[in-house]
Design a protein around this motif. Structure first.
Motif, PDB file in Angstrom:
ATOM      1  N   VAL A 160     -52.287 -21.056 -35.742  1.00  0.00           N
ATOM      2  CA  VAL A 160     -52.290 -20.348 -37.126  1.00  0.00           C
ATOM      3  C   VAL A 160     -51.811 -18.907 -36.952  1.00  0.00           C
ATOM      4  CG1 VAL A 160     -53.371 -19.949 -38.893  1.00  0.00           C
ATOM      5  CG2 VAL A 160     -53.830 -22.300 -37.607  1.00  0.00           C
ATOM      6  N   PRO A 161     -50.521 -18.507 -37.469  1.00  0.00           N
ATOM      7  CA  PRO A 161     -50.235 -16.996 -37.466  1.00  0.00           C
ATOM      8  C   PRO A 161     -51.224 -16.470 -38.316  1.00  0.00           C
ATOM      9  CG  PRO A 161     -48.650 -18.299 -38.911  1.00  0.00           C
ATOM     10  CD  PRO A 161     -49.729 -19.368 -38.230  1.00  0.00           C
ATOM     11  N   HIS A 162     -51.478 -15.010 -38.161  1.00  0.00           N
ATOM     12  CA  HIS A 162     -52.344 -14.197 -38.572  1.00  0.00           C
ATOM     13  C   HIS A 162     -51.666 -12.597 -38.790  1.00  0.00           C
ATOM     14  CE1 HIS A 162     -53.319 -13.228 -34.330  1.00  0.00           C
ATOM     15  NE2 HIS A 162     -54.179 -11.959 -34.871  1.00  0.00           N
ATOM     16  N   GLU A 163     -52.232 -12.182 -39.682  1.00  0.00           N
ATOM     17  CA  GLU A 163     -51.643 -10.775 -39.804  1.00  0.00           C
ATOM     18  C   GLU A 163     -52.725  -9.582 -39.230  1.00  0.00           C
ATOM     19  OE1 GLU A 163     -50.892  -9.828 -43.872  1.00  0.00           O
ATOM     20  OE2 GLU A 163     -49.336 -11.141 -44.011  1.00  0.00           O
ATOM     21  N   GLU A 164     -52.130  -8.475 -38.938  1.00  0.00           N
ATOM     22  CA  GLU A 164     -52.825  -7.326 -38.166  1.00  0.00           C
ATOM     23  C   GLU A 164     -52.291  -6.039 -38.865  1.00  0.00           C
ATOM     24  OE1 GLU A 164     -53.041  -7.364 -34.194  1.00  0.00           O
ATOM     25  OE2 GLU A 164     -54.262  -9.247 -33.546  1.00  0.00           O
ATOM     26  N   GLY A 165     -53.081  -5.111 -39.204  1.00  0.00           N
ATOM     27  CA  GLY A 165     -52.665  -3.752 -39.456  1.00  0.00           C
ATOM     28  C   GLY A 165     -53.037  -3.465 -40.593  1.00  0.00           C
ATOM     29  N   LEU A 166     -53.075  -1.905 -40.863  1.00  0.00           N
ATOM     30  CA  LEU A 166     -53.714  -1.207 -42.101  1.00  0.00           C
ATOM     31  C   LEU A 166     -52.400  -0.697 -42.852  1.00  0.00           C
ATOM     32  CD1 LEU A 166     -56.048  -0.366 -44.032  1.00  0.00           C
ATOM     33  CD2 LEU A 166     -56.158   1.507 -42.419  1.00  0.00           C
ATOM     34  N   TYR A 167     -51.810   0.582 -42.351  1.00  0.00           N
ATOM     35  CA  TYR A 167     -50.847   1.367 -43.232  1.00  0.00           C
ATOM     36  C   TYR A 167     -49.434   0.478 -42.869  1.00  0.00           C
ATOM     37  CZ  TYR A 167     -53.638   5.527 -43.592  1.00  0.00           C
ATOM     38  OH  TYR A 167     -54.619   6.481 -43.941  1.00  0.00           O
ATOM     39  N   SER A 168     -49.379  -0.257 -41.749  1.00  0.00           N
ATOM     40  CA  SER A 168     -48.194  -1.347 -41.608  1.00  0.00           C
ATOM     41  C   SER A 168     -48.877  -2.258 -41.437  1.00  0.00           C
ATOM     42  CB  SER A 168     -47.088  -0.716 -40.839  1.00  0.00           C
ATOM     43  OG  SER A 168     -47.607  -0.655 -39.322  1.00  0.00           O
ATOM     44  N   ARG A 169     -48.488  -3.511 -41.624  1.00  0.00           N
ATOM     45  CA  ARG A 169     -49.044  -4.886 -41.485  1.00  0.00           C
ATOM     46  C   ARG A 169     -48.054  -6.124 -40.904  1.00  0.00           C
ATOM     47  NH1 ARG A 169     -54.333  -6.413 -42.205  1.00  0.00           N
ATOM     48  NH2 ARG A 169     -54.661  -8.929 -42.637  1.00  0.00           N
ATOM     49  N   GLY A 170     -48.365  -6.802 -40.061  1.00  0.00           N
ATOM     50  CA  GLY A 170     -47.336  -7.830 -39.574  1.00  0.00           C
ATOM     51  C   GLY A 170     -48.165  -8.897 -38.800  1.00  0.00           C
ATOM     52  N   ILE A 171     -47.278  -9.689 -38.380  1.00  0.00           N
ATOM     53  CA  ILE A 171     -47.711 -10.912 -37.170  1.00  0.00           C
ATOM     54  C   ILE A 171     -47.508 -10.355 -35.940  1.00  0.00           C
ATOM     55  CG2 ILE A 171     -47.477 -13.268 -37.080  1.00  0.00           C
ATOM     56  CD1 ILE A 171     -46.370 -13.269 -39.952  1.00  0.00           C
ATOM     57  N   PRO A 172     -48.625 -10.304 -35.005  1.00  0.00           N
ATOM     58  CA  PRO A 172     -48.285 -10.041 -33.744  1.00  0.00           C
ATOM     59  C   PRO A 172     -47.845 -11.158 -32.897  1.00  0.00           C
ATOM     60  CG  PRO A 172     -50.862 -10.387 -34.089  1.00  0.00           C
ATOM     61  CD  PRO A 172     -49.845 -10.483 -35.491  1.00  0.00           C
ATOM     62  N   GLU A 173     -47.818 -12.343 -33.226  1.00  0.00           N
ATOM     63  CA  GLU A 173     -47.410 -13.498 -32.657  1.00  0.00           C
ATOM     64  C   GLU A 173     -47.127 -14.265 -33.593  1.00  0.00           C
ATOM     65  OE1 GLU A 173     -49.183 -15.624 -28.604  1.00  0.00           O
ATOM     66  OE2 GLU A 173     -50.268 -15.746 -30.339  1.00  0.00           O
ATOM     67  N   LEU A 174     -45.951 -15.058 -33.305  1.00  0.00           N
ATOM     68  CA  LEU A 174     -45.196 -16.243 -34.166  1.00  0.00           C
ATOM     69  C   LEU A 174     -44.672 -17.189 -33.277  1.00  0.00           C
ATOM     70  CD1 LEU A 174     -45.172 -17.308 -36.947  1.00  0.00           C
ATOM     71  CD2 LEU A 174     -42.647 -16.208 -37.092  1.00  0.00           C
ATOM     72  N   LEU A 175     -45.612 -18.227 -32.939  1.00  0.00           N
ATOM     73  CA  LEU A 175     -45.143 -19.255 -31.820  1.00  0.00           C
ATOM     74  C   LEU A 175     -44.429 -20.511 -32.724  1.00  0.00           C
ATOM     75  CD1 LEU A 175     -48.250 -19.439 -29.680  1.00  0.00           C
ATOM     76  CD2 LEU A 175     -46.346 -17.868 -29.354  1.00  0.00           C
ATOM     77  N   VAL A 176     -43.565 -20.784 -32.128  1.00  0.00           N
ATOM     78  CA  VAL A 176     -42.704 -21.943 -32.917  1.00  0.00           C
ATOM     79  C   VAL A 176     -42.268 -22.934 -31.872  1.00  0.00           C
ATOM     80  CG1 VAL A 176     -41.983 -20.339 -34.889  1.00  0.00           C
ATOM     81  CG2 VAL A 176     -40.458 -20.779 -33.055  1.00  0.00           C
ATOM     82  N   GLU A 177     -41.967 -24.035 -32.495  1.00  0.00           N
ATOM     83  CA  GLU A 177     -41.349 -25.130 -31.849  1.00  0.00           C
ATOM     84  C   GLU A 177     -39.978 -25.593 -32.487  1.00  0.00           C
ATOM     85  OE1 GLU A 177     -44.152 -28.283 -31.202  1.00  0.00           O
ATOM     86  OE2 GLU A 177     -44.935 -27.552 -29.431  1.00  0.00           O
TER      87      GLU A 177
END
Length: 421
Positions: A397-414
């Motif tokens: 399950v992807p999740h976001e991180e960050g405050l001033y800038s925010r993004g997804i640190p890991e996006l695993l796909v098949e």
């Protein structure tokens, strides 16, 4: 305790609850505290679209805060400048990031995107030789998005491809410093080392290209002139440092969020796969719904009164871009990702007339907006061309991180790799 029960207390943007999922608390700010003094950061928070957009267009708010926020790390850049100085530098930079100036670098952008994506697909093809493997696997972040914009920038500047790794290391160091809210001395020390290393690397190259006739971005910046003025060596070095963040981190996170948003909405993913004219819709809606920059600071040049709160002259204000872009007063059902929404002007989404605030508005509208659009457009088309049946691995399950800038640190796909034609 529910948000309704807790509404008497304003949300804290530094709390674990906010960092985990800021969007519900941003609604509380918009509805009950549209202008809020935040004691820990000694800043005023502005969260409604009308107020944030208005501040960007108003001379009552300036970017002088960057003098202490960014200048020690990058040097003096266009972000700190106002008035004639800002207009002159914008005129120097614009020709390289719009129209034919940008078109000149299209092959560089395509080559970098294709090289990375084909590497992912080739690796997936090798995995499929294993009888146990059922599909290709990748981490969109580590295998593609975190490298793509940095590599493009290095190549646009005409620097050696062998230095891609070095610039990526510097990029990570600068980003760690900008997000170092805890004040970790090791992170600060590493950023200082990066500042010195980048300067020692760039200054001899800038000096050499002053007298050259190269067509790379760095050479052209060294020769560029407006009304008899050129950028100094220090200003060019500072701009390169800024590009590591403004041209790298934002596109990196935006590409990842765009892929995630479409995967989370399979019907929209398939609509874009079938009709590539919708690619810009996906980009624009990602910038609105889950843009990488959540907060940007401004400083008041005079006393400003909003919603009954007087913000004294010289105050730092945090413009909450993500909150403004999900304002119910501006967008219907704003927490929903919808590439077909009628209240987002896709045709103007990458211009100063945009009705979202991810690229800022007014005199400091993002110089690189069209470069970001181009990179995101090429990236998404290649992902759709080379990877079929995109899906998450079981349990991811992807999740976001960050405050001033925010993004997804890991996006695993098949995915099912598309064989070469």
């Amino acid at each position: 305790m529910t948000i309704a029960e807790d509404v008497a207390l304003p949300p804290d943007i530094l709390s674990a609850e906010y960092l985990s999922d800021p969007y519900p608390l941003q609604r509380v700010l918009r509805d009950h505290y549209p202008v809020l003094y935040h004691e820990p950061t000694q800043s005023y928070l502005l969260s409604r679209f009308e107020d944030v957009a208005g501040a960007f267009r108003s001379p009552q708010f300036s970017s002088r805060n960057y003098e202490w926020q960014l200048e020690p790390l990058h040097g003096r850049t266009i972000l700190q400048m106002e008035g004639t100085e800002h207009s002159r530098h914008r005129a120097l930079l614009n020709p390289f990031f719009r129209g034919k100036g940008l078109e000149k670098f299209m092959p560089v952008i395509r080559e970098n995107a294709m090289g990375l994506i084909q590497g992912v697909v080739a690796s997936a093809g090798a995995e499929l030789m294993d009888p146990i493997a059922r599909s290709g696997r990748a981490d969109i972040v580590q295998d593609f998005s975190t490298w793509f914009p940095i590599n493009v920038m290095v190549d646009m500047l005409g620097l050696p491809k062998s230095d891609h790794d070095r610039f990526h290391r510097w990029y990570e160091s600068i980003m760690a410093s900008l997000n170092n809210l805890a004040g970790d001395p090791d992170v600060t020390a590493a950023a200082e080392v990066t500042r010195h290393e980048l300067r020692e690397y760039m200054m001899p190259i800038i000096h050499e290209r002053r007298s050259g006739d190269g067509e790379d971005l760095l050479s052209r910046l060294c020769r560029a002139e407006v009304d008899g003025h050129q950028m100094s060596d220090e200003e060019i070095k500072a701009f390169v440092s800024l590009l590591l963040v403004a041209g790298g981190e934002t596109t990196d996170k935006a590409v990842t969020s765009m892929v995630r948003n479409l995967m989370d909405n399979p019907d929209q993913l398939e609509a874009v796969r079938r009709d590539r004219s919708l690619v810009d819709n996906a980009i624009a809606e990602t910038l609105r719904h889950s843009g990488p920059v959540h907060m940007i600071m401004r400083q008041t040049e005079e006393d400003v009164t909003l919603h009954g709160v007087t913000i004294p002259a010289g105050s730092t204000c945090i413009m909450m871009l993500a909150a403004a872009n999900r304002d119910e007063r501006q967008f219907a059902d704003p927490d929903r990702f919808d590439i077909f929404r009628e209240d987002l002007d896709v045709a103007k989404a990458f211009s100063g007339a945009a009705n979202h605030v991810q690229f800022i508005l007014g005199r400091h509208f993002c110089v690189g907006s069209l470069l970001a659009q181009t990179e995101m457009r090429i990236a998404l088309n290649l992902v759709l061309d080379q990877m079929e049946n995109l899906r998450y691995p079981d349990g991811f399950v992807p999740h976001e991180e960050g405050l001033y800038s925010r993004g997804i640190p890991e996006l695993l796909v098949e995915f099912d790799p598309v064989p070469p034609a």
